[in-house]
Design a protein around this motif. Sequence first.
Motif, mmCIF file in Angstrom:
data_model
loop_
_atom_site.group_PDB
_atom_site.id
_atom_site.type_symbol
_atom_site.label_atom_id
_atom_site.label_comp_id
_atom_site.label_asym_id
_atom_site.label_seq_id
_atom_site.Cartn_x
_atom_site.Cartn_y
_atom_site.Cartn_z
ATOM 1 N N THR A 53 0.830 -1.206 0.000
ATOM 2 C CA THR A 53 0.000 0.000 0.000
ATOM 3 C C THR A 53 0.867 1.259 0.000
ATOM 4 O O THR A 53 1.735 1.424 0.857
ATOM 5 N N TYR A 107 -3.149 -0.666 -5.501
ATOM 6 C CA TYR A 107 -3.603 -1.868 -4.793
ATOM 7 C C TYR A 107 -3.339 -1.732 -3.300
ATOM 8 O O TYR A 107 -2.304 -1.209 -2.887
ATOM 9 N N ASN A 155 -3.955 -4.254 0.176
ATOM 10 C CA ASN A 155 -4.468 -5.416 0.886
ATOM 11 C C ASN A 155 -3.656 -5.568 2.167
ATOM 12 O O ASN A 155 -2.454 -5.861 2.118
ATOM 13 N N GLN A 171 -3.361 -7.843 4.353
ATOM 14 C CA GLN A 171 -2.696 -9.134 4.526
ATOM 15 C C GLN A 171 -1.426 -9.206 3.682
ATOM 16 O O GLN A 171 -0.387 -9.709 4.142
ATOM 17 N N GLN A 187 -2.285 -14.719 -2.753
ATOM 18 C CA GLN A 187 -3.282 -13.671 -2.547
ATOM 19 C C GLN A 187 -3.359 -12.728 -3.738
ATOM 20 O O GLN A 187 -4.451 -12.314 -4.159
ATOM 21 N N ASP A 245 -6.460 -11.490 -6.144
ATOM 22 C CA ASP A 245 -6.871 -10.085 -6.276
ATOM 23 C C ASP A 245 -6.582 -9.514 -7.665
ATOM 24 O O ASP A 245 -7.287 -8.613 -8.123
#
Length: 557
Positions: A472, A481, A483, A485, A512, A516
């Motif tokens: 991030t 993007y 996420n 996690q 993951q 995504d």
Amino acid sequence: MSLLFRTTAAPVNGRRYARAAALVGSIAIVAVAATGCQPIQALPAAVTRTDVMSAPIGNQKIQEGGALVMALSAEPDRLDPTTSSSLYTRYVMQTMCQKLYDIDDKGKIVPQLATALPVVSADGLAVTIPVRTGATFADGTPFNADAARLTIERGLTLKGSARKSELGPIASVQTLNDTTLRINYKKPFAPITAALADRAGMVLSPKAVAAAGAAFGDHPVCVGPFKFAGRVPQTSIKVERDPLYYDAKNVHLDTITYRIMTDSNIRAANLRSGAVQVADSISPQDVDALSKEAGVGILQVGSLGYQGLTLNLGNTAGVGKPPGEINTPTAKDAKVRQALSMSVDRAALVNTVFNNWYEPACSPIAPSSPFASDLSRACPEFNPTKAKALLQEAGVQTPYPVELQVSNSPDALRYAQALQAAVADGGFALTIRPVEYSTLLDVQTRGSFAALQLGWSGRVDPHGNMFNFLATGAGNNYSGYSNPQVDKLLAQASSVTDQAARAQLYGQVVKQVQADNPVIYLYRVRSLTAYSTTVAGIDTFADGVVHLSNAAFVTKK
């Protein structure tokens, strides 16, 4: 360039190579009018390539001096290691700006301006780096540990820096003495040596930085075999031998001129005519013929990087800024992105479009990497029928429209056009917008795209291929993007030193990310560099950079 391509053709899949070849051939006819592309034919699926990374001088006689010309397939961005994002900038900077560390032909990290690998404290929080004596910047300023400190701090603080997230959670940087640098971390950061073997480790002249500030890239000054001599935008960049270089006796050329030639056919023609002596990114359409010609050599090496589709999920204010909201099905619904990924038969496309010279890519970690795992090697499922069902579940119209911005080079367009036809089976109507490479770099930075096709030349540590693109707010997170996690896993992977443990964590990240799909990984190039056999001392490694620092004109003894 605003031309839009739309074609309709048969789908490509791994069981129909003849049909795929006909498809790409028919698509190429559309491209001929705009790009000069030529139809291609498919080769057998299994072709083994052997790396050839060097054209050694050996027992040939060196002709001291001379002006070498290299044809570059795209124009570099600003020549500032702190902010640049282009592979082609790395070609040029390699001759001018040495790093604390470098990689060798085996992908191992070796000292360059440092004199040994870092010493890391038992708790992993202090990284001590010894640096060489007797080196001088091109402006006459002595090189020392304090110059390295200032460069690293610039990477952390300069507005627009693309290096900040590569350097990790630094607490402070200290100069212990003229030959010793210490980086203090808030928590351990395993990828630091690899980061300093790339642009983050290119040490800049403190005098030049103080004078030029953010305009440093207009006239860069570093320690290197060559120094900046001039630039003609969109045409060429010239460097000249630096007499102050500490190893000047092993520098043979007077000048190197990097001439921008975006068309692969033109690069090949100029090599044949002798107008250039080295040409990067030779097209798979040309390399087989060139390799058979007298007086021409080919270097080839597999890539640590990837080519892929970046989908804009939240890049609304520019790269590195907090993600915003984009109210489109592509940005908001992972099912739409998964459907697009499932519509791509990676192996069939890469084999038919690139004559089996390139390889499919399923993740940002090359299968040859010591950090590869079963999870990072696993390819997303190819299932156009299921892709259509996912689009139906997402409640979107089909064919679902996607505009793809892509570099206007013939090879990039050839692949995009084949992709356009292939994903139609999965329920997508892909529209292709070709743009200049340098413009595409700006587009991805600003976030003014829905989807774009670009790549990354790759780094020896997976952190360099993943964190900046997937964490991030990171410096190359063009997708916007986010996420939590993934952020947590990436941070964990960078803070442990055990290779197997890091590989396992990166594999979880890949799993993951494949769910995504902020980036849909497509293929890996082989770096194909052609050269005239009148020159030698050229190297190219798996990070994609062509090295000319010790090149020379030669004759047979």
